[in-house]
Design an enzyme around this catalytic site. Structure first.
Site, PDB file in Angstrom:
ATOM      1  N   LYS A 221     129.175  18.353  48.617  1.00 12.26           N
ATOM      2  CA  LYS A 221     129.765  17.281  49.406  1.00 12.26           C
ATOM      3  C   LYS A 221     131.254  17.197  49.110  1.00 12.26           C
ATOM      4  CE  LYS A 221     129.783  12.249  50.027  1.00 12.26           C
ATOM      5  NZ  LYS A 221     129.207  10.956  49.622  1.00 12.26           N
ATOM      6  N   GLU A 266     132.120  -1.491  48.451  1.00 13.75           N
ATOM      7  CA  GLU A 266     131.548  -0.667  47.376  1.00 13.75           C
ATOM      8  C   GLU A 266     132.015  -1.137  46.001  1.00 13.75           C
ATOM      9  OE1 GLU A 266     130.316   3.930  46.557  1.00 13.75           O
ATOM     10  OE2 GLU A 266     131.424   3.374  48.346  1.00 13.75           O
ATOM     11  N   GLU A 314     123.549  12.819  51.967  1.00 16.95           N
ATOM     12  CA  GLU A 314     124.858  12.354  51.498  1.00 16.95           C
ATOM     13  C   GLU A 314     124.692  11.174  50.541  1.00 16.95           C
ATOM     14  OE1 GLU A 314     128.879  10.247  53.297  1.00 16.95           O
ATOM     15  OE2 GLU A 314     127.572  11.361  54.664  1.00 16.95           O
ATOM     16  N   GLU A 454     134.377   8.190  62.893  1.00 15.41           N
ATOM     17  CA  GLU A 454     134.000   7.330  61.765  1.00 15.41           C
ATOM     18  C   GLU A 454     135.231   6.762  61.065  1.00 15.41           C
ATOM     19  OE1 GLU A 454     131.896   7.920  57.444  1.00 15.41           O
ATOM     20  OE2 GLU A 454     130.852   8.805  59.170  1.00 15.41           O
TER      21      GLU A 454
END
Length: 470
Positions: A221, A266, A314, A454
């Site tokens: 990733k 987050e 992911e 996105e």
């Protein structure tokens, strides 16, 4: 590494603000562009002024900051009648994403802190002066920072019938006090939005190059970010940005530190006593994609996010990254077996919460900054393996992220603290200029056009707060 503070011992006084009301909660104190801010659901901390500062660059920036802070508070003269996380000596901080960044990571110790937690409110004054700290003096210092007109009544009194505005409720004049720049009617007030380090075409090419690298097996990733620059001719009003973010994104942590502003969903690490918690996000869906689809919006999100092998992969990489790094500091850990859907006004995310009981390492419980040193950067903002992903980010992004995607938050002398990842944010670079950042997790199944879309969904909170949303 540099630090600035007067000689002597830091002194702090924390007093309760019992019996006082803040309509709008803590965000009603967001009245200055230079305010230090960490707030969620009307609670948190705001700071005014500065009595000490630490800055550093390089791979040891977290540990150097930790040593500086512990030395500063070791012999502190603390009077604290509230005694909960966020009282006593407090510093706000923002750290560069990259260990090779030229951006200076920082801890800032304010003169005044207002805190709200679990229905309790308090005021802390911090100083290096020898004079006695008193409740009356602390309240007067707060008034000076708020620049309120002298009032006969206590400026933090209960509001009465509730007819006053939040500003008036804390003793602020009714005139515009946001700390921004007054608009000039004669000026050209048409905002301008420009691409930053890479054009959209070049950034999509970078995503395609990242996917090609992933397909070679070198990494699983990669997180690629891009920037855009907004020019606001009438002037950037950072306090208004923070108020709007705090109001619209109540499930996020709204932050403001030295020109870095945003509202992150987050949580990198939250420490209270020996308990540490984190919220990991990976997997994103624009809420606008649900328009015209069958079923409820949440059902659509569950179907598209939770049902997507690409999105779940992911997310699994991100959660494994954090739990693996946190494990050496934990004697017990719990994580969601299945991610949940986090609903935000602009997007949905796959999210997982992690809770750990900290163990002693070399004779003491690790501090928040020691944990951050071990955790950052996670796969959620860098990729995996970290070293390979980090090198590829530097090659493909063509920019220094600065504080974007770095830790931002606060800590106290007892070792408590909350540190989010500086996402959904921007850096105020000049009185009329803001640089916005957004990034996407890239895996083998990623498509450049979808990732570009996105980023625009992730820019939306800041664009809306700047009056540029659509």
């Amino acid at each position: 590494m540099t630090s600035t503070f007067p000689a002597g011992i830091i002194k702090t006084l924390t007093v309760p603000l019992d019996g006082r009301s803040f309509p709008g909660g803590l965000p009603s104190f967001l009245v200055r562009d230079d305010v230090l801010c960490w707030t969620r659901r009307e609670a948190g901390l705001v700071g005014f002024g500065e009595i000490a500062r630490f800055t550093a660059t390089g791979p040891d920036r977290f540990l150097e900051a930790d040593i500086w802070w512990r030395h500063l508070v070791l012999e502190a003269d603390v009077t604290d009648t509230v005694d909960c996380p966020g009282t006593g000596p407090v510093a706000f901080g923002s750290f560069a994403f990259s260990k090779v960044s030229t951006h200076r990571s920082r801890l800032i110790v304010p003169e005044i802190v207002v805190g709200v937690r679990d229905g309790r409110a308090w005021l802390t004054q911090l100083t290096f002066d020898d004079g006695e700290l008193t409740e009356a003096g602390a309240l007067a210092a707060l008034e000076r920072w708020l620049d309120a007109d002298p009032l006969e009544a206590d400026p933090l009194d209960t509001v009465g019938d509730g007819s006053e505005t939040p500003a008036a409720a804390v003793g602020l004049p009714r005139s515009s006090r946001a700390g921004g720049h007054a608009a000039n009617p004669a000026a050209d007030v048409v905002p301008k939005l420009e691409t930053g380090s890479l054009s959209e075409h070049d950034w999509m090419a970078a995503v395609a190059a990242g996917v090609a690298e992933i397909r070679t097996g070198k990494l699983e990733k990669l997180v690629l970010a891009r920037d855009i620059v907004a020019t606001i001719p009438e002037g950037v009003n950072a306090a208004e940005i923070l108020r709007q973010l705090a109001s619209r994104y109540r499930e996020c942590w709204t932050y403001g530190v030295d020109g870095l502003v945003g509202s992150t969903p987050e949580m990198l690490i939250q420490v209270e006593g020996r308990t540490a918690q984190a919220r990991v996000l990976a997997g994103t869906l624009d809420r606008r994609d649900a328009e015209g689809m069958d079923g409820s919006p949440l059902e659509f999100a569950e179907r598209v996010l939770a049902g997507s092998e690409k999105q779940r992969h992911e997310h699994e990489i991100a959660i494994q990254s954090l739990t693996t790094q946190l494990a050496p500091f934990s004697e017990a850990m719990n994580a969601h077996s299945e991610p949940f859907i986090l609903e935000l006004p602009n997007v949905w995310h796959l999210a997982s919460d992690v809770k750990a009981e900290l163990t002693e390492v070399e004779g003491h419980v690790p501090t928040c900054l020691a944990l951050i040193n071990a955790l950052h950067p996670t796969a959620a903002v860098c990729g995996t393996p970290t070293t390979v992903a980090g090198a590829l980010i530097r090659k493909l992004e063509h920019m220094d992220r600065g504080p974007y995607a770095g830790p931002v938050g606060w800590l106290d002398a007892a070792g408590n603290g909350e540190w989010g990842i500086a996402l959904r944010g921007a850096v105020v670079e000049a009185p009329d200029t803001v640089r916005l950042y957004a990034g996407c997790g890239i895996v083998e199944g990623s498509h450049p056009e979808a990732e570009l879309a996105e980023t625009w969904a992730k820019f939306r909170p800041m664009l809306e707060s700047l009056g540029l949303g659509t």
